[in-house]
Motif scaffolding. Structure first.
Motif, PDB file in Angstrom:
ATOM      1  N   GLU A  45      94.129   3.528 -74.197  1.00  0.00           N
ATOM      2  CA  GLU A  45      94.482   2.609 -73.112  1.00  0.00           C
ATOM      3  C   GLU A  45      93.539   1.413 -73.097  1.00  0.00           C
ATOM      4  OE1 GLU A  45      94.499   4.801 -69.504  1.00  0.00           O
ATOM      5  OE2 GLU A  45      95.956   6.287 -70.193  1.00  0.00           O
ATOM      6  N   ASN A  46      94.032   0.291 -72.579  1.00  0.00           N
ATOM      7  CA  ASN A  46      93.225  -0.930 -72.507  1.00  0.00           C
ATOM      8  C   ASN A  46      92.205  -0.866 -71.378  1.00  0.00           C
ATOM      9  OD1 ASN A  46      94.317  -2.324 -74.718  1.00  0.00           O
ATOM     10  ND2 ASN A  46      96.082  -2.965 -73.509  1.00  0.00           N
ATOM     11  N   GLU A  47      92.595  -0.255 -70.275  1.00  0.00           N
ATOM     12  CA  GLU A  47      91.672  -0.165 -69.134  1.00  0.00           C
ATOM     13  C   GLU A  47      92.113   0.939 -68.192  1.00  0.00           C
ATOM     14  OE1 GLU A  47      91.808  -3.567 -66.429  1.00  0.00           O
ATOM     15  OE2 GLU A  47      93.584  -4.253 -67.516  1.00  0.00           O
ATOM     16  N   GLY A  48      91.205   1.307 -67.309  1.00  0.00           N
ATOM     17  CA  GLY A  48      91.522   2.339 -66.331  1.00  0.00           C
ATOM     18  C   GLY A  48      90.290   2.710 -65.538  1.00  0.00           C
ATOM     19  N   VAL A  49      90.437   3.699 -64.699  1.00  0.00           N
ATOM     20  CA  VAL A  49      89.322   4.186 -63.877  1.00  0.00           C
ATOM     21  C   VAL A  49      89.524   5.674 -63.639  1.00  0.00           C
ATOM     22  CG1 VAL A  49      90.478   3.576 -61.716  1.00  0.00           C
ATOM     23  CG2 VAL A  49      87.981   3.859 -61.760  1.00  0.00           C
ATOM     24  N   GLU A  67      87.247  -6.814 -76.910  1.00  0.00           N
ATOM     25  CA  GLU A  67      88.004  -7.474 -77.975  1.00  0.00           C
ATOM     26  C   GLU A  67      87.484  -7.038 -79.344  1.00  0.00           C
ATOM     27  OE1 GLU A  67      88.223 -11.687 -77.583  1.00  0.00           O
ATOM     28  OE2 GLU A  67      89.033 -11.624 -75.546  1.00  0.00           O
ATOM     29  N   TYR A  75      84.576   0.117 -75.561  1.00  0.00           N
ATOM     30  CA  TYR A  75      84.845  -0.230 -74.163  1.00  0.00           C
ATOM     31  C   TYR A  75      83.593  -0.714 -73.443  1.00  0.00           C
ATOM     32  CZ  TYR A  75      89.375   2.099 -74.556  1.00  0.00           C
ATOM     33  OH  TYR A  75      90.650   2.446 -74.932  1.00  0.00           O
ATOM     34  N   HIS A  76      83.834  -1.488 -72.396  1.00  0.00           N
ATOM     35  CA  HIS A  76      82.787  -1.784 -71.413  1.00  0.00           C
ATOM     36  C   HIS A  76      83.031  -0.867 -70.223  1.00  0.00           C
ATOM     37  CE1 HIS A  76      79.872  -3.878 -68.955  1.00  0.00           C
ATOM     38  NE2 HIS A  76      80.788  -3.959 -67.988  1.00  0.00           N
ATOM     39  N   GLN A 122      84.856   2.959 -64.525  1.00  0.00           N
ATOM     40  CA  GLN A 122      85.875   1.975 -64.877  1.00  0.00           C
ATOM     41  C   GLN A 122      85.674   1.604 -66.337  1.00  0.00           C
ATOM     42  OE1 GLN A 122      84.799  -0.773 -61.418  1.00  0.00           O
ATOM     43  NE2 GLN A 122      87.005  -1.140 -61.605  1.00  0.00           N
ATOM     44  N   TYR A 123      86.760   1.501 -67.088  1.00  0.00           N
ATOM     45  CA  TYR A 123      86.624   1.174 -68.502  1.00  0.00           C
ATOM     46  C   TYR A 123      87.634   0.090 -68.889  1.00  0.00           C
ATOM     47  CZ  TYR A 123      90.489   4.589 -68.878  1.00  0.00           C
ATOM     48  OH  TYR A 123      91.666   5.283 -68.719  1.00  0.00           O
ATOM     49  N   LYS A 124      87.173  -0.825 -69.735  1.00  0.00           N
ATOM     50  CA  LYS A 124      88.009  -1.922 -70.210  1.00  0.00           C
ATOM     51  C   LYS A 124      87.712  -2.156 -71.684  1.00  0.00           C
ATOM     52  CE  LYS A 124      89.588  -6.572 -69.082  1.00  0.00           C
ATOM     53  NZ  LYS A 124      89.473  -7.702 -68.112  1.00  0.00           N
ATOM     54  N   LYS A 125      88.767  -2.211 -72.487  1.00  0.00           N
ATOM     55  CA  LYS A 125      88.595  -2.325 -73.928  1.00  0.00           C
ATOM     56  C   LYS A 125      88.023  -3.682 -74.305  1.00  0.00           C
ATOM     57  CE  LYS A 125      90.880  -0.600 -78.049  1.00  0.00           C
ATOM     58  NZ  LYS A 125      92.144  -0.071 -78.618  1.00  0.00           N
TER      59      LYS A 125
END
Length: 360
Positions: free
Chosen positions: A15-19, A66, A107-108, A61-64
């Motif tokens: 997934e690109n992002e989520g929590v 680039e 991810y960040h 929280q995670y965000k992919k």
């Protein structure tokens, strides 16, 4: 299971992002582990009550990114505020688990954590904190895979937690967790904790733990240093043998409901733990005068009241007062009137045995 079995081969979709958010409790060891080998492997087996109220809630929280980073990318918040001094420990944890969670540098992460108990209270926040964080990362990994059996999920959470803090591997499930290879416990492992698999008498259901906050200051010697001092300890071999023996005895006690025998094992384990500290080189004492006063008052009250109240200690001055639920009214009155005055600012925390972590 072996370490290799916790390394994923591939992810079906990322997934690109989520929590994700989990709450995980602390635990109190009945059979203590003191001394460890490389890679957070225990020198002896241990067993613990999982607590219910003393817990850490962690949201990730995670965000992919680039482009995957060379370093881990994360922010750390404690109760909503940046906590830079926590970051080195988290970074060390991420280094240890990256092999088993290969998505971490993709991810960040924004990690926001809080405790239900005061941070300076001396409760094992590393156990609940590392368990909650491992649960969040495992939940993220589970979303990347089509199927993950619950048993595998729980073992890997415990395995990862151990790499952050040894006792954390006993926090994700309950009510009783066992960690470390033992001939007394089938399927026991040094790599992760297991739910105690045998008969538990009604006497030990909903067991109470009132934690007396004798000293909320920073310990003069960290547990990490204390564990290391067992390598050349003159009594280490005997201590490790004692832990194995006591674990076997406790198995019979849990089945029979023998509270007097339970008290003997639990209090002896607590005092032995501190005896190891007092006879290491260098030696140190973590108990305070009020710790000893409380212990003596517990012994006197137990003799007079014929109740089954007892104590245990972690590597610190605070006292865990353990007692069966059916004696709660009598014992708690004694705690409020006879023991609370010896706590720092009269503070104590009421808890009991719980069932483990929860996804929020």
């Amino acid at each position: 299971m072996t370490e290799k079995e916790f390394i994923p081969t591939s992810y079906t979709a990322m997934e690109n992002e989520g929590v994700v958010t989990y709450s995980s409790p602390s635990n109190i060891a009945l059979i203590k582990y003191w001394g460890k080998l490389e890679h957070q492997i225990p020198a002896n087996p241990s067993i613990s009550f999982t607590l219910n109220e003393c817990s850490t809630t962690t949201s990730v929280q995670y965000k992919k990114l680039e482009t995957p980073g060379k370093e881990f990318s994360f922010e750390l918040l404690f109760e909503g505020r940046s906590k830079e001094d926590f970051k080195p420990k988290i970074n060390t944890f991420l280094q240890r688990v990256e092999k088993y969670l290969p998505f971490l540098k993709d991810y960040h992460f924004v990690i926001n954590t809080s405790n239900t108990f005061p941070h300076s209270s001396g409760i094992a926040s590393s156990a609940s904190g590392m368990s909650a964080l491992a649960l969040c990362f495992m939940e993220i990994e589970r979303s990347f895979l089509k199927e993950m059996p619950p048993e595998y999920f729980n073992k890997k959470v415990s395995f990862l937690s151990r790499l952050g803090s040894g006792s954390a591997c006993r926090s994700n499930q309950g009510p009783i967790m066992q960690w470390g290879e033992s001939t007394a416990i089938e399927d026991s492992s040094n790599l992760y904790g297991v739910v105690y698999p045998y008969l538990i008498h009604e006497n030990f259901k909903n067991y109470q733990d009132t934690i007396l906050l004798v000293d909320k200051g920073e310990k003069q010697v960290s547990s990490t240093v204390g564990h290391e001092l067992m390598h050349d300890h003159p009594y280490a071999k005997s201590r490790f043998e004692q832990a194995h023996s006591n674990l076997k005895r406790l198995k019979d006690i849990f089945a029979s409901g023998d509270l007097d025998a339970f008290i003997t094992i639990v209090e002896s384990e607590a005092l032995t733990l501190h005896a190891m500290m007092m006879t290491s080189n260098p030696y140190f004492i973590l108990m305070k005068p009020n710790t000893l006063e409380i212990i003596n008052r517990i012994w006197k009250f137990r003799s007079q009241s014929k109740t089954h109240v007892c104590f245990t200690l972690d590597a610190g001055a605070n006292v865990h007062v353990l007692y069966p639920e059916n004696e709660k009214e009598t014992v708690f009155t004694f705690i409020k009137e006879g023991l609370a005055p010896f706590c720092q600012s009269g503070q104590y925390i009421c808890d009991q045995v719980g069932q483990g972590a929860k996804k929020l």
